[in-house]
Design an enzyme around this catalytic site. Structure first.
Site, mmCIF file in Angstrom:
data_model
loop_
_atom_site.group_PDB
_atom_site.id
_atom_site.type_symbol
_atom_site.label_atom_id
_atom_site.label_comp_id
_atom_site.label_asym_id
_atom_site.label_seq_id
_atom_site.Cartn_x
_atom_site.Cartn_y
_atom_site.Cartn_z
ATOM 1 C CG HIS A 208 -0.226 0.360 2.511
ATOM 2 N ND1 HIS A 208 0.572 -0.539 3.152
ATOM 3 C CD2 HIS A 208 -0.183 1.489 3.245
ATOM 4 C CE1 HIS A 208 1.067 0.024 4.247
ATOM 5 N NE2 HIS A 208 0.632 1.263 4.324
HETATM 6 N N1 UDP Z 1 -3.803 -5.019 9.026
HETATM 7 C C1 UDP Z 1 -5.089 -5.488 9.228
HETATM 8 N N2 UDP Z 1 -5.824 -5.850 8.124
HETATM 9 C C2 UDP Z 1 -5.340 -5.772 6.856
HETATM 10 C C3 UDP Z 1 -4.018 -5.295 6.673
HETATM 11 C C4 UDP Z 1 -3.274 -4.907 7.779
HETATM 12 O O1 UDP Z 1 -5.552 -5.582 10.361
HETATM 13 O O2 UDP Z 1 -6.063 -6.109 5.920
HETATM 14 C C5 UDP Z 1 -3.025 -4.597 10.196
HETATM 15 C C6 UDP Z 1 -1.701 -5.284 10.335
HETATM 16 O O3 UDP Z 1 -1.843 -6.522 10.994
HETATM 17 C C7 UDP Z 1 -0.912 -4.267 11.138
HETATM 18 C C8 UDP Z 1 -1.442 -2.950 10.642
HETATM 19 O O4 UDP Z 1 -2.706 -3.235 10.051
HETATM 20 O O5 UDP Z 1 -1.184 -4.389 12.515
HETATM 21 C C9 UDP Z 1 -0.506 -2.361 9.639
HETATM 22 O O6 UDP Z 1 -1.089 -1.289 9.050
HETATM 23 P P1 UDP Z 1 -0.608 -0.719 7.638
HETATM 24 O O7 UDP Z 1 0.087 -1.768 6.887
HETATM 25 O O8 UDP Z 1 -1.805 -0.074 7.037
HETATM 26 O O9 UDP Z 1 0.366 0.467 8.054
HETATM 27 P P2 UDP Z 1 1.914 0.531 8.429
HETATM 28 O O10 UDP Z 1 2.186 -0.477 9.491
HETATM 29 O O11 UDP Z 1 2.689 0.295 7.178
HETATM 30 O O12 UDP Z 1 2.088 1.919 8.935
#
Ligand code: UDP
Length: 376
Positions: A208
């Site tokens: 993403h």
């Molecule tokens: N996550 C979730 N459902 C999804 C994809 C990700 O619950 O379909 C959770 C994942 O387990 C983690 C968090 O969202 O705890 C990560 O968020 P994201 O990847 O959007 O952001 P980043 O961590 O890159 O800031």
């Protein structure tokens, strides 16, 4: 009077992180929390499901700032949060991570001279083209309390001249959350059955980040590599709305039919269950890199660099030599052939949220003017 914080959040990973602190805060009569949701993420499966599943208090204030460019979104968030802070008059403002909501909360609070606590301080990719990097650097430098999860974070802040009295290495709140919900996910989630997946024999992938979705060639390479893997090992890809929109707009070809399972974003319990049973994680998410480690699954990070460098050092995570199909294929093959040993825990002991609250309750570190008192 309890110590009052206003927590400003707005994006999926922040709901997850915030749940750890909210749970501990609710148990203390010395501490009270008001939640402001900026509306950066607003869909049921990107927002509401996390409040329900992770038992986070409903936001007292909700802004609607999603679906706009960086400038408009951050500007409206600053304006809205400022108004709320003038009303709520908290002792401190708490922000998480590196999104526009983080920066907006920090800017609004700093102009009102309200001290800021930044959870996940000190993380650096050293890539200033990432909007997240800008958000974290700026937020760190107006914060009073810098709660860093890792030794690398602590070192980065020292290198940037942050006063060490303001830096607290407390561990990672995401580890608190992963430990707390692991059993519940196993018991309650039926996602493996629903998707027909077998424990230990599939890959979970997410994509993403703007650096991937804004570059059609790169996104195509990632999806092709995942599709290629999907011929041997089913790949489940819960698609972030931004990625889904880019695929629809650019007409990127999706091969491999059923082997690449594109599904809607899932809730935290389903995601945790998917991770618990996975053979491999391939992701550009910050949070997922660590969750792969928590659940003992090897990981390939679909980026040029990572903030979570300790997992690279531990050989638990790897970054492809090049982000084209050949590079990604090679990294996946290496990860599948690896047998890393998880004998260190670089993310604390699962009590980061309690540590943060204890430190906040000790009060300000700088004087009332926000300037460090003389050490004399
Ligand atoms: N996550 C979730 N459902 C999804 C994809 C990700 O619950 O379909 C959770 C994942 O387990 C983690 C968090 O969202 O705890 C990560 O968020 P994201 O990847 O959007 O952001 P980043 O961590 O890159 O800031």
């Amino acid at each position: 009077m309890p110590f009052k914080i206003v927590t400003v959040l707005g994006a999926r990973p922040q709901f997850i992180k915030a749940s750890a602190l909210s749970r501990v805060a609710r148990q203390s009569d010395r501490f009270s929390e008001v939640i402001v949701h900026t509306g950066q993420h607003y869909d049921e499966n990107m927002s509401d499901v996390f409040f329900r599943e992770l038992e986070i208090d409903a936001p007292r204030h909700r802004l609607m700032t999603g679906g706009q460019g960086h400038g408009a979104m951050t500007g409206r968030q600053i304006e809205g949060v400022e108004r709320i802070l003038q009303d709520e008059r908290p002792d401190a403002v708490l922000v998480y991570g590196d999104t526009n909501s983080t920066l907006a909360g920090a800017i609004a609070a700093s102009k009102l001279h309200i001290p800021i606590a930044h959870v996940e301080a000190g993380l650096r990719s050293y890539n200033r083209r990432m909007p997240e990097e800008i958000n974290r650097v700026l937020t760190d430098h107006v914060s009073e309390w810098l709660f860093t999860p890792t030794a690398a974070g602590e070192k980065a802040l020292a290198g940037e001249g942050v006063d060490p009295r303001q830096v607290f290495r407390v561990g990672d709140v995401m580890f608190d959350v992963a430990l707390f919900f692991a059993d519940k996910a196993r018991r309650q989630s039926g996602i493996l059955r629903d998707l027909g997946l077998e424990e230990g024999s599939y890959c979970v992938a997410t994509v993403h980040r703007a650096e991937n979705t804004d570059d059609p060639e790169r996104l195509q390479a990632i999806l092709s590599a995942l599709a290629q893997l999907g011929r041997e090992l089913p790949v489940v890809l819960p698609l972030h709305p931004r990625t889904r929109a880019v695929i629809a707009r650019t007409g990127i070809a999706l091969e491999a039919g059923d082997a690449l399972r594109l599904i809607d974003p899932v809730g935290y319990l389903d995601m945790t269950r998917l991770l618990q049973g996975a053979r491999l994680v391939a992701t550009d998410s910050g949070g997922l890199q660590k969750e792969a480690f928590f659940h003992k699954v090897p990981c390939v990070t679909l980026r040029d660099e990572t903030e979570w460098v300790e997992l690279i050092d531990l050989a638990w995570n790897r970054i492809p030599r090049s982000l084209d199909q050949t590079g990604i294929d090679a990294a996946i093959a290496e990860a599948l052939g690896s047998a890393p040993v998880q004998d260190v825990m670089p993310y604390g002991d699962g009590n980061a949220a309690s540590a943060i609250i204890d430190i906040l309750l000790r009060g300000r570190i700088t004087g009332p003017t926000g300037v460090m008192p003389d050490q004399g």
